[in-house]
Motif scaffolding. Structure first.
Motif, PDB file in Angstrom:
ATOM      1  N   ILE A  64      -2.541   6.411  11.014  1.00 12.78           N
ATOM      2  CA  ILE A  64      -3.679   6.326  10.098  1.00 12.78           C
ATOM      3  C   ILE A  64      -3.825   7.654   9.355  1.00 12.78           C
ATOM      4  O   ILE A  64      -3.997   7.690   8.135  1.00 12.78           O
ATOM      5  N   LEU A  65      -3.719   8.749  10.088  1.00 17.51           N
ATOM      6  CA  LEU A  65      -3.854  10.073   9.491  1.00 17.51           C
ATOM      7  C   LEU A  65      -2.701  10.366   8.517  1.00 17.51           C
ATOM      8  O   LEU A  65      -2.918  10.886   7.423  1.00 17.51           O
ATOM      9  N   ASP A  66      -1.475   9.990   8.897  1.00 18.54           N
ATOM     10  CA  ASP A  66      -0.335  10.154   7.986  1.00 18.54           C
ATOM     11  C   ASP A  66      -0.534   9.332   6.715  1.00 18.54           C
ATOM     12  O   ASP A  66      -0.205   9.782   5.620  1.00 18.54           O
ATOM     13  N   TYR A  67      -1.070   8.130   6.876  1.00 15.45           N
ATOM     14  CA  TYR A  67      -1.342   7.276   5.713  1.00 15.45           C
ATOM     15  C   TYR A  67      -2.355   7.954   4.783  1.00 15.45           C
ATOM     16  O   TYR A  67      -2.189   7.972   3.569  1.00 15.45           O
ATOM     17  N   LEU A  68      -3.413   8.513   5.349  1.00 15.04           N
ATOM     18  CA  LEU A  68      -4.419   9.177   4.523  1.00 15.04           C
ATOM     19  C   LEU A  68      -3.843  10.396   3.807  1.00 15.04           C
ATOM     20  O   LEU A  68      -4.222  10.705   2.681  1.00 15.04           O
ATOM     21  N   ARG A  69      -2.916  11.081   4.449  1.00 17.20           N
ATOM     22  CA  ARG A  69      -2.309  12.266   3.824  1.00 17.20           C
ATOM     23  C   ARG A  69      -1.383  11.895   2.675  1.00 17.20           C
ATOM     24  O   ARG A  69      -1.360  12.550   1.648  1.00 17.20           O
ATOM     25  N   SER A  70      -0.572  10.839   2.866  1.00 16.40           N
ATOM     26  CA  SER A  70       0.470  10.532   1.886  1.00 16.40           C
ATOM     27  C   SER A  70       0.183   9.297   1.044  1.00 16.40           C
ATOM     28  O   SER A  70       0.846   9.075   0.038  1.00 16.40           O
ATOM     29  N   GLY A  71      -0.741   8.455   1.471  1.00 17.05           N
ATOM     30  CA  GLY A  71      -1.012   7.220   0.754  1.00 17.05           C
ATOM     31  C   GLY A  71      -0.015   6.121   1.063  1.00 17.05           C
ATOM     32  O   GLY A  71      -0.007   5.077   0.422  1.00 17.05           O
ATOM     33  N   GLN A  72       0.833   6.356   2.051  1.00 14.30           N
ATOM     34  CA  GLN A  72       1.872   5.392   2.394  1.00 14.30           C
ATOM     35  C   GLN A  72       2.060   5.365   3.909  1.00 14.30           C
ATOM     36  O   GLN A  72       2.060   6.415   4.558  1.00 14.30           O
ATOM     37  N   LEU A  73       2.203   4.163   4.461  1.00  7.78           N
ATOM     38  CA  LEU A  73       2.486   4.044   5.885  1.00  7.78           C
ATOM     39  C   LEU A  73       3.966   4.324   6.116  1.00  7.78           C
ATOM     40  O   LEU A  73       4.822   3.652   5.548  1.00  7.78           O
ATOM     41  N   PHE A  92     -10.904   0.781  10.557  1.00  8.04           N
ATOM     42  CA  PHE A  92     -11.206   1.900   9.657  1.00  8.04           C
ATOM     43  C   PHE A  92     -11.355   1.459   8.199  1.00  8.04           C
ATOM     44  O   PHE A  92     -11.574   2.285   7.329  1.00  8.04           O
ATOM     45  N   LYS A  93     -11.229   0.145   7.936  1.00 10.13           N
ATOM     46  CA  LYS A  93     -11.406  -0.445   6.602  1.00 10.13           C
ATOM     47  C   LYS A  93     -10.476   0.178   5.566  1.00 10.13           C
ATOM     48  O   LYS A  93     -10.894   0.577   4.483  1.00 10.13           O
ATOM     49  N   LEU A  94      -9.205   0.262   5.916  1.00 13.68           N
ATOM     50  CA  LEU A  94      -8.186   0.820   5.029  1.00 13.68           C
ATOM     51  C   LEU A  94      -7.431  -0.335   4.379  1.00 13.68           C
ATOM     52  O   LEU A  94      -6.417  -0.806   4.893  1.00 13.68           O
ATOM     53  N   LYS A  95      -7.957  -0.837   3.253  1.00 17.80           N
ATOM     54  CA  LYS A  95      -7.407  -2.043   2.620  1.00 17.80           C
ATOM     55  C   LYS A  95      -5.966  -1.871   2.173  1.00 17.80           C
ATOM     56  O   LYS A  95      -5.135  -2.755   2.369  1.00 17.80           O
ATOM     57  N   ALA A  96      -5.629  -0.744   1.566  1.00 14.54           N
ATOM     58  CA  ALA A  96      -4.253  -0.535   1.088  1.00 14.54           C
ATOM     59  C   ALA A  96      -3.278  -0.425   2.258  1.00 14.54           C
ATOM     60  O   ALA A  96      -2.149  -0.913   2.190  1.00 14.54           O
ATOM     61  N   ALA A  97      -3.705   0.174   3.360  1.00  7.38           N
ATOM     62  CA  ALA A  97      -2.849   0.259   4.552  1.00  7.38           C
ATOM     63  C   ALA A  97      -2.622  -1.131   5.134  1.00  7.38           C
ATOM     64  O   ALA A  97      -1.514  -1.473   5.554  1.00  7.38           O
ATOM     65  N   LEU A  98      -3.668  -1.954   5.145  1.00  3.80           N
ATOM     66  CA  LEU A  98      -3.535  -3.334   5.617  1.00  3.80           C
ATOM     67  C   LEU A  98      -2.550  -4.098   4.752  1.00  3.80           C
ATOM     68  O   LEU A  98      -1.710  -4.861   5.252  1.00  3.80           O
ATOM     69  N   CYS A  99      -2.640  -3.896   3.459  1.00  8.98           N
ATOM     70  CA  CYS A  99      -1.731  -4.573   2.533  1.00  8.98           C
ATOM     71  C   CYS A  99      -0.290  -4.130   2.788  1.00  8.98           C
ATOM     72  O   CYS A  99       0.626  -4.949   2.793  1.00  8.98           O
ATOM     73  N   GLN A 100      -0.083  -2.835   3.019  1.00  5.75           N
ATOM     74  CA  GLN A 100       1.263  -2.342   3.311  1.00  5.75           C
ATOM     75  C   GLN A 100       1.788  -2.928   4.619  1.00  5.75           C
ATOM     76  O   GLN A 100       2.964  -3.267   4.726  1.00  5.75           O
ATOM     77  N   LEU A 101       0.920  -3.064   5.610  1.00  7.35           N
ATOM     78  CA  LEU A 101       1.339  -3.682   6.874  1.00  7.35           C
ATOM     79  C   LEU A 101       1.716  -5.145   6.663  1.00  7.35           C
ATOM     80  O   LEU A 101       2.690  -5.625   7.230  1.00  7.35           O
ATOM     81  N   ASP A 102       0.933  -5.858   5.847  1.00  4.77           N
ATOM     82  CA  ASP A 102       1.262  -7.249   5.538  1.00  4.77           C
ATOM     83  C   ASP A 102       2.584  -7.338   4.782  1.00  4.77           C
ATOM     84  O   ASP A 102       3.387  -8.232   5.021  1.00  4.77           O
ATOM     85  N   CYS A 103       2.795  -6.400   3.857  1.00  6.08           N
ATOM     86  CA  CYS A 103       4.050  -6.377   3.092  1.00  6.08           C
ATOM     87  C   CYS A 103       5.237  -6.119   4.011  1.00  6.08           C
ATOM     88  O   CYS A 103       6.308  -6.692   3.825  1.00  6.08           O
TER      89      CYS A 103
END
Length: 198
Positions: A64-73, A92-103
């Motif tokens: 989660i922290l790496d995602y917040l730093r870089s914008g990418q999982l 944590f309501k991270l919509k873009a991270a959820l989308c990346q996980l779904d992708c």
């Protein structure tokens, strides 16, 4: 950036300690972390050392922290906990991270991030990944041995200490880890195919 945005924060997430900045924690404006750290922080739970305590999975929080730093999982190749990480991203309501996980799981494009590549989650090697670049799984055993050698004849009482670092494992894996620092002596008793160092 104001002085408040650059403030360093010590976190205790499920017993795992992290240090980051308020700027990183508030990057995603719709997230729970943004709500927690953009306003008054006096109401946040603290542990006995004064670190902000978050009662979530501390090991998965690093992603989660790496995602917040870089914008990418960015997940390791052998990552197996997609559903648990998805639960954390939902919390944590991270919509873009959820989308990346779904992708990652469905290999489709994501309208939230604009990603449409077949591999939206770049992989990085894990520190525990022992597969090597040639794909063979295994392990390397490293040992140390010190011996004393006498002088040329027994009347010479001078000792020399000989130290050796012993490496045992598949040749390709040992060469990948230790590069050119290995010599090519092989243990004749092990590995009939000659692919093992000792």
């Amino acid at each position: 950036m104001g002085a408040d945005q650059q403030r360093i924060v010590d976190l205790n997430v499920g017993g795992v300690l992290y240090t980051t900045s308020v700027e990183t924690l508030t990057k995603d404006e719709g997230s729970l972390l943004f709500l927690m750290f953009s306003g008054d922080r006096s109401s946040l739970h603290q542990d006995s050392k004064g670190r902000v305590f978050i009662d979530r999975d501390g090991v998965l929080f690093r992603y989660i922290l790496d995602y917040l730093r870089s914008g990418q999982l960015i997940l390791p190749d052998n990552f197996q906990e997609f559903s648990r990480l998805k639960t954390e991203a939902e919390y944590f309501k991270l919509k873009a991270a959820l989308c990346q996980l779904d992708c990652c799981s469905s290999k489709i494009g994501c309208s939230e991030t604009g990603s449409s590549s077949l591999s939206p989650c770049p992989k990085r090697p894990s520190a525990t990944d022992m597969s090597g670049t040639w794909g063979g799984e295994g392990y390397i055993v490293v040992g140390y041995r010190g011996t004393f050698a006498f002088g040329r004849d027994m009347s010479d009482v001078k000792f020399r200490k000989l130290t050796r670092i012993l490496v045992h494992g598949k040749v390709n894996m040992c060469k990948e880890v230790f590069k050119d620092s290995l010599n090519d002596s092989r243990d004749p008793d092990r590995g009939q195919d000659g692919d093992r160092y000792t």
